[in-house]
Design a protein around this motif. Structure first.
Motif, mmCIF file in Angstrom:
data_model
loop_
_atom_site.group_PDB
_atom_site.id
_atom_site.type_symbol
_atom_site.label_atom_id
_atom_site.label_comp_id
_atom_site.label_asym_id
_atom_site.label_seq_id
_atom_site.Cartn_x
_atom_site.Cartn_y
_atom_site.Cartn_z
ATOM 1 N N ILE A 1 21.810 16.654 4.362
ATOM 2 C CA ILE A 1 22.543 16.742 5.630
ATOM 3 C C ILE A 1 23.711 17.713 5.500
ATOM 4 C CG2 ILE A 1 23.935 15.474 7.305
ATOM 5 C CD1 ILE A 1 22.176 12.975 6.547
ATOM 6 N N ASN A 2 24.484 17.583 4.433
ATOM 7 C CA ASN A 2 25.619 18.485 4.234
ATOM 8 C C ASN A 2 25.183 19.938 4.126
ATOM 9 O OD1 ASN A 2 28.057 16.984 4.347
ATOM 10 N ND2 ASN A 2 27.493 16.019 2.417
ATOM 11 N N SER A 3 24.028 20.179 3.543
ATOM 12 C CA SER A 3 23.567 21.559 3.406
ATOM 13 C C SER A 3 23.248 22.183 4.766
ATOM 14 C CB SER A 3 22.347 21.643 2.475
ATOM 15 O OG SER A 3 21.150 21.240 3.100
ATOM 16 N N ILE B 1 20.630 18.913 14.591
ATOM 17 C CA ILE B 1 20.106 18.316 13.367
ATOM 18 C C ILE B 1 19.440 17.005 13.749
ATOM 19 C CG2 ILE B 1 20.667 17.507 11.056
ATOM 20 C CD1 ILE B 1 23.341 19.216 11.419
ATOM 21 N N ILE B 2 18.132 16.972 13.612
ATOM 22 C CA ILE B 2 17.361 15.774 13.929
ATOM 23 C C ILE B 2 16.996 15.115 12.602
ATOM 24 C CG2 ILE B 2 15.279 14.868 15.001
ATOM 25 C CD1 ILE B 2 15.321 17.429 16.789
ATOM 26 N N ILE B 3 17.559 13.938 12.380
ATOM 27 C CA ILE B 3 17.281 13.210 11.148
ATOM 28 C C ILE B 3 16.344 12.061 11.500
ATOM 29 C CG2 ILE B 3 18.247 11.973 9.184
ATOM 30 C CD1 ILE B 3 20.963 13.335 9.912
ATOM 31 N N LEU B 4 15.191 12.063 10.862
ATOM 32 C CA LEU B 4 14.192 11.043 11.128
ATOM 33 C C LEU B 4 14.017 10.184 9.885
ATOM 34 C CD1 LEU B 4 11.018 11.366 13.131
ATOM 35 C CD2 LEU B 4 10.930 10.240 10.908
ATOM 36 N N ASP B 5 14.296 8.887 10.039
ATOM 37 C CA ASP B 5 14.066 7.959 8.943
ATOM 38 C C ASP B 5 12.755 7.232 9.207
ATOM 39 O OD1 ASP B 5 15.190 6.537 6.494
ATOM 40 O OD2 ASP B 5 14.523 4.916 7.808
ATOM 41 N N ASN B 6 11.848 7.324 8.250
ATOM 42 C CA ASN B 6 10.482 6.826 8.394
ATOM 43 C C ASN B 6 10.316 5.431 7.781
ATOM 44 O OD1 ASN B 6 7.772 6.725 8.952
ATOM 45 N ND2 ASN B 6 7.175 8.347 7.546
ATOM 46 N N VAL C 1 14.967 19.663 11.349
ATOM 47 C CA VAL C 1 14.434 18.312 11.248
ATOM 48 C C VAL C 1 14.491 17.885 9.781
ATOM 49 C CG1 VAL C 1 12.389 16.869 11.538
ATOM 50 C CG2 VAL C 1 12.920 18.631 13.242
ATOM 51 N N ILE C 2 15.259 16.835 9.535
ATOM 52 C CA ILE C 2 15.345 16.267 8.191
ATOM 53 C C ILE C 2 14.503 14.996 8.180
ATOM 54 C CG2 ILE C 2 16.838 15.284 6.414
ATOM 55 C CD1 ILE C 2 19.121 17.007 7.525
ATOM 56 N N ILE D 1 22.820 7.913 6.390
ATOM 57 C CA ILE D 1 22.625 8.765 7.572
ATOM 58 C C ILE D 1 23.643 8.432 8.643
ATOM 59 C CG2 ILE D 1 21.042 9.311 9.460
ATOM 60 C CD1 ILE D 1 18.738 8.812 7.334
ATOM 61 N N GLU D 2 23.854 7.154 8.895
ATOM 62 C CA GLU D 2 24.802 6.732 9.939
ATOM 63 C C GLU D 2 26.217 7.231 9.676
ATOM 64 O OE1 GLU D 2 24.047 2.519 10.001
ATOM 65 O OE2 GLU D 2 22.700 2.734 11.730
#
Length: 102
Positions: free
Chosen positions: A25-27, A38-43, A11-12, A53-54
């Motif tokens: 993300i690349n890491s 990979i769950i990317i959450l933009d707050n 979770v990022i 991110i897109e």
């Protein structure tokens, strides 16, 4: 990858981290261990984080949770954890990164 390798949900968590989120993300994408989601959450970012991110969404392992409003990080962590399907969950803030063998 062996069938016995458990899935790890990474979770990022991001809020106005456009300058750093790409490296985070690349890491994860470049980990030696590959059974990942990979769950990317933009707050509720107001910078260009969403656009950055897109640019990664062609990777089928990525789930993007976009929120229009900034709210408690604890709430957002719980929301991301509810979407996770891995046996393990690892948290990564968007202004940090993992070493390749995390």
């Amino acid at each position: 990858m062996k069938m016995s390798d458990p899935k790890v949900s990474v979770v990022i968590l991001s809020y106005n981290q456009a300058e750093y989120v790409s490296e985070a993300i690349n890491s994860v994408i470049n980990q030696t261990y590959q059974n990942l989601e990979i769950i990317i959450l933009d707050n509720g970012s107001t910078d260009s984080s969403k656009k950055v991110i897109e640019s990664f969404l062609d990777d089928k392992r990525i789930i993007f949770l976009e929120h229009k409003e900034n709210q408690s990080i604890s709430l957002r962590q719980n929301q991301a954890a509810q979407r996770a399907s891995g046996e393990f969950i690892s948290l990564l803030y968007a202004d940090d990164y993992y070493l390749p063998c995390k």
